[in-house]
Design an enzyme around this catalytic site. Sequence first.
Site, PDB file in Angstrom:
ATOM      1  N   GLY A  20       0.782  -1.231   0.000  1.00 25.38           N
ATOM      2  CA  GLY A  20       0.000   0.000   0.000  1.00 25.38           C
ATOM      3  C   GLY A  20       0.813   1.279   0.000  1.00 25.38           C
ATOM      4  O   GLY A  20       0.321   2.329   0.421  1.00 25.38           O
ATOM      5  N   SER A  21       2.062   1.218  -0.507  1.00 19.82           N
ATOM      6  CA  SER A  21       2.832   2.471  -0.527  1.00 19.82           C
ATOM      7  C   SER A  21       2.208   3.471  -1.507  1.00 19.82           C
ATOM      8  O   SER A  21       2.210   4.681  -1.257  1.00 19.82           O
ATOM      9  CB  SER A  21       4.294   2.218  -0.873  1.00 19.82           C
ATOM     10  OG  SER A  21       4.454   1.888  -2.224  1.00 19.82           O
ATOM     11  N   ASN A  22       1.650   2.980  -2.586  1.00 18.04           N
ATOM     12  CA  ASN A  22       0.951   3.889  -3.505  1.00 18.04           C
ATOM     13  C   ASN A  22      -0.323   4.439  -2.869  1.00 18.04           C
ATOM     14  O   ASN A  22      -0.667   5.601  -3.076  1.00 18.04           O
ATOM     15  CB  ASN A  22       0.604   3.173  -4.817  1.00 18.04           C
ATOM     16  CG  ASN A  22       1.759   3.203  -5.809  1.00 18.04           C
ATOM     17  OD1 ASN A  22       2.114   4.249  -6.334  1.00 18.04           O
ATOM     18  ND2 ASN A  22       2.379   2.049  -6.030  1.00 18.04           N
ATOM     19  N   MET A  95      -3.966  -6.959  -7.113  1.00 20.98           N
ATOM     20  CA  MET A  95      -3.445  -8.062  -7.923  1.00 20.98           C
ATOM     21  C   MET A  95      -4.527  -9.018  -8.423  1.00 20.98           C
ATOM     22  O   MET A  95      -4.249 -10.174  -8.713  1.00 20.98           O
ATOM     23  CB  MET A  95      -2.360  -8.815  -7.138  1.00 20.98           C
ATOM     24  CG  MET A  95      -1.223  -7.921  -6.670  1.00 20.98           C
ATOM     25  SD  MET A  95      -0.548  -6.829  -7.947  1.00 20.98           S
ATOM     26  CE  MET A  95       0.737  -7.862  -8.587  1.00 20.98           C
ATOM     27  N   ILE A  97      -7.764  -9.520 -11.294  1.00 24.02           N
ATOM     28  CA  ILE A  97      -8.256  -8.977 -12.557  1.00 24.02           C
ATOM     29  C   ILE A  97      -9.767  -8.770 -12.453  1.00 24.02           C
ATOM     30  O   ILE A  97     -10.503  -9.693 -12.093  1.00 24.02           O
ATOM     31  CB  ILE A  97      -7.896  -9.919 -13.729  1.00 24.02           C
ATOM     32  CG1 ILE A  97      -6.373  -9.967 -13.873  1.00 24.02           C
ATOM     33  CG2 ILE A  97      -8.545  -9.453 -15.023  1.00 24.02           C
ATOM     34  CD1 ILE A  97      -5.866 -11.015 -14.838  1.00 24.02           C
ATOM     35  N   LEU A  98     -10.195  -7.558 -12.738  1.00 24.33           N
ATOM     36  CA  LEU A  98     -11.627  -7.237 -12.657  1.00 24.33           C
ATOM     37  C   LEU A  98     -12.346  -7.719 -13.920  1.00 24.33           C
ATOM     38  O   LEU A  98     -11.774  -7.708 -15.013  1.00 24.33           O
ATOM     39  CB  LEU A  98     -11.808  -5.729 -12.486  1.00 24.33           C
ATOM     40  CG  LEU A  98     -11.243  -5.152 -11.174  1.00 24.33           C
ATOM     41  CD1 LEU A  98     -11.122  -3.636 -11.243  1.00 24.33           C
ATOM     42  CD2 LEU A  98     -12.099  -5.570  -9.980  1.00 24.33           C
ATOM     43  N   ASN A 112      -5.021   2.585 -13.319  1.00 25.42           N
ATOM     44  CA  ASN A 112      -4.108   1.592 -12.748  1.00 25.42           C
ATOM     45  C   ASN A 112      -2.679   2.095 -12.885  1.00 25.42           C
ATOM     46  O   ASN A 112      -2.369   2.845 -13.815  1.00 25.42           O
ATOM     47  CB  ASN A 112      -4.249   0.261 -13.500  1.00 25.42           C
ATOM     48  CG  ASN A 112      -3.361  -0.830 -12.913  1.00 25.42           C
ATOM     49  OD1 ASN A 112      -3.194  -0.925 -11.700  1.00 25.42           O
ATOM     50  ND2 ASN A 112      -2.771  -1.657 -13.766  1.00 25.42           N
ATOM     51  N   HIS A 114       1.136   0.534 -13.298  1.00 26.31           N
ATOM     52  CA  HIS A 114       1.777  -0.738 -13.642  1.00 26.31           C
ATOM     53  C   HIS A 114       3.293  -0.526 -13.713  1.00 26.31           C
ATOM     54  O   HIS A 114       3.756   0.451 -14.304  1.00 26.31           O
ATOM     55  CB  HIS A 114       1.241  -1.229 -14.993  1.00 26.31           C
ATOM     56  CG  HIS A 114       1.770  -2.582 -15.357  1.00 26.31           C
ATOM     57  ND1 HIS A 114       1.299  -3.737 -14.776  1.00 26.31           N
ATOM     58  CD2 HIS A 114       2.751  -2.960 -16.214  1.00 26.31           C
ATOM     59  CE1 HIS A 114       1.958  -4.773 -15.270  1.00 26.31           C
ATOM     60  NE2 HIS A 114       2.844  -4.322 -16.144  1.00 26.31           N
ATOM     61  N   ASP A 150      -3.930  -4.625 -18.765  1.00 28.78           N
ATOM     62  CA  ASP A 150      -2.863  -3.625 -18.909  1.00 28.78           C
ATOM     63  C   ASP A 150      -2.802  -3.006 -20.306  1.00 28.78           C
ATOM     64  O   ASP A 150      -1.708  -2.745 -20.833  1.00 28.78           O
ATOM     65  CB  ASP A 150      -1.498  -4.247 -18.547  1.00 28.78           C
ATOM     66  CG  ASP A 150      -1.449  -4.714 -17.106  1.00 28.78           C
ATOM     67  OD1 ASP A 150      -2.109  -4.090 -16.253  1.00 28.78           O
ATOM     68  OD2 ASP A 150      -0.756  -5.709 -16.822  1.00 28.78           O
TER      69      ASP A 150
END
Length: 194
Positions: A20-22, A95, A97-98, A112, A114, A150
């Site tokens: 969770g650094s982002n 991580m 995929i929706l 997102n 990446h 992506d």
Amino acid sequence: MVKSIGPKKIRTAVFISGTGSNLKNLIKFSLKKKSPIEIILIISNNPKAKGLEYSKIYKIKKKIYNYNKKKISETKTLKDLKSNDINLICLAGFMKILSKDFINNFKGKILNIHPSLLPKYKGLNTHDRAIHNKEKYSGCTVHLVNSKLDSGKIILQKKVKLSKKETVSSLQKKILKHEHILYPKAISKLFANP
Ligand code: GAR
């Protein structure tokens, strides 16, 4: 004198799976006056995600769902997003995929980050593959999410030089630093008022 009320910020949910650094970085960004977003909700597929601690620290609602049962989890998540009036989703180390259905419900409103220079190295193990292929550069990309992994429209990218002695861990750290600059920059580019 009547104090003018600034424009409303975009109600945002951040999806995480790990450190969770982002997320932390986006929260800090959101607290700046000039930021176009406010973070209302954190969604995680992982009850042990370290990043969930930021929910407590910054008093932001969190929801955890078992995304191995994708359909049920997505339905619950969509309910949360609607009931919290969420208008933007930022995937930040999420991580899972929706599904197409989920993405269609938030068309053009999912971002997102990446850790590669897309369209190179979609998917997992990006750093490992970049090093293995003796790339001179890798980097990070903020893009819109569409139903292909992506592959949505690129908003911003940052190129990062690999050193001769680069390891997966050193490259990950190096790129992560740039991710923390790039994600807020991309959000400002998309939504900031002139
Ligand atoms: C980041 O490097 C992000 O780009 C990557 O996971 C890391 C999460 O770090 N995302 C992906 O690989 C998505 N496919 P964080 O939890 O410290 O923000």
